[in-house]
Design a protein around this motif. Structure first.
Motif, PDB file in Angstrom:
ATOM      1  N   GLU A  62       0.828  -1.214   0.000  1.00 17.15           N
ATOM      2  CA  GLU A  62       0.000   0.000   0.000  1.00 17.15           C
ATOM      3  C   GLU A  62       0.861   1.263   0.000  1.00 17.15           C
ATOM      4  OE1 GLU A  62      -3.082   2.174  -0.688  1.00 17.15           O
ATOM      5  OE2 GLU A  62      -3.131  -0.006  -0.705  1.00 17.15           O
ATOM      6  N   ARG A  63       1.981   1.241   0.722  1.00 20.24           N
ATOM      7  CA  ARG A  63       2.902   2.396   0.690  1.00 20.24           C
ATOM      8  C   ARG A  63       3.456   2.596  -0.711  1.00 20.24           C
ATOM      9  NH1 ARG A  63       5.147   0.059   5.312  1.00 20.24           N
ATOM     10  NH2 ARG A  63       7.032  -0.412   4.152  1.00 20.24           N
ATOM     11  N   ILE A  64       3.868   1.510  -1.367  1.00 20.40           N
ATOM     12  CA  ILE A  64       4.409   1.588  -2.723  1.00 20.40           C
ATOM     13  C   ILE A  64       3.330   2.064  -3.683  1.00 20.40           C
ATOM     14  CG2 ILE A  64       5.386   0.259  -4.635  1.00 20.40           C
ATOM     15  CD1 ILE A  64       7.372   0.703  -2.382  1.00 20.40           C
ATOM     16  N   ARG A  65       2.137   1.530  -3.582  1.00 25.05           N
ATOM     17  CA  ARG A  65       1.022   1.936  -4.448  1.00 25.05           C
ATOM     18  C   ARG A  65       0.774   3.442  -4.303  1.00 25.05           C
ATOM     19  NH1 ARG A  65      -2.742  -1.081  -6.476  1.00 25.05           N
ATOM     20  NH2 ARG A  65      -2.515  -2.716  -4.934  1.00 25.05           N
ATOM     21  N   THR A  66       0.745   3.923  -3.068  1.00 25.03           N
ATOM     22  CA  THR A  66       0.517   5.344  -2.812  1.00 25.03           C
ATOM     23  C   THR A  66       1.609   6.196  -3.441  1.00 25.03           C
ATOM     24  OG1 THR A  66      -0.645   4.832  -0.755  1.00 25.03           O
ATOM     25  CG2 THR A  66       0.230   7.059  -0.979  1.00 25.03           C
ATOM     26  N   LEU A  67       2.857   5.760  -3.306  1.00 22.40           N
ATOM     27  CA  LEU A  67       3.981   6.500  -3.901  1.00 22.40           C
ATOM     28  C   LEU A  67       3.923   6.481  -5.423  1.00 22.40           C
ATOM     29  CD1 LEU A  67       6.854   5.366  -1.518  1.00 22.40           C
ATOM     30  CD2 LEU A  67       5.917   7.682  -1.737  1.00 22.40           C
TER      31      LEU A  67
END
Length: 97
Positions: A62-67
């Motif tokens: 989810e952190r990677i997706r957001t970035l």
């Protein structure tokens, strides 16, 4: 990975991002509706990013997706600005770059 490797990867990513912006800007500048084309590409990205897998760890994914979404949005905003600048120059009677 040591700092040299991380800097190398960061430099590669920045280069790819700049190439991406330049290529997409060049592709849409001469189209009849360049802003519409940018909007269409952005909508296409938004409709498909949900199907992309970013890893097995849900929190990290989810952190990677957001970035990723933030970076792509930034790139589309930059492309849109470049297209608008070109439209403004043409409206003012100035030649294309």
């Amino acid at each position: 990975m040591d700092a040299t490797h991380l800097e190398y990867l960061e430099a590669r990513l920045i280069a790819l991002e700049l190439l991406f912006r330049g290529m997409l800007s060049g592709l849409v500048e001469d189209r009849p509706d360049p802003l519409g084309d940018v909007d269409r590409m952005e909508d296409e990205f938004r409709s498909t990013v949900g199907f992309t897998k970013f890893g097995d760890d849900d929190e990290r994914a989810e952190r990677i997706r957001t970035l990723v979404i933030a970076m792509v949005n930034t790139n589309f905003a930059a492309i849109r600005s470049r297209v608008l600048r070109q439209i403004e120059l043409e409206a003012a009677g100035k030649p294309k770059n």
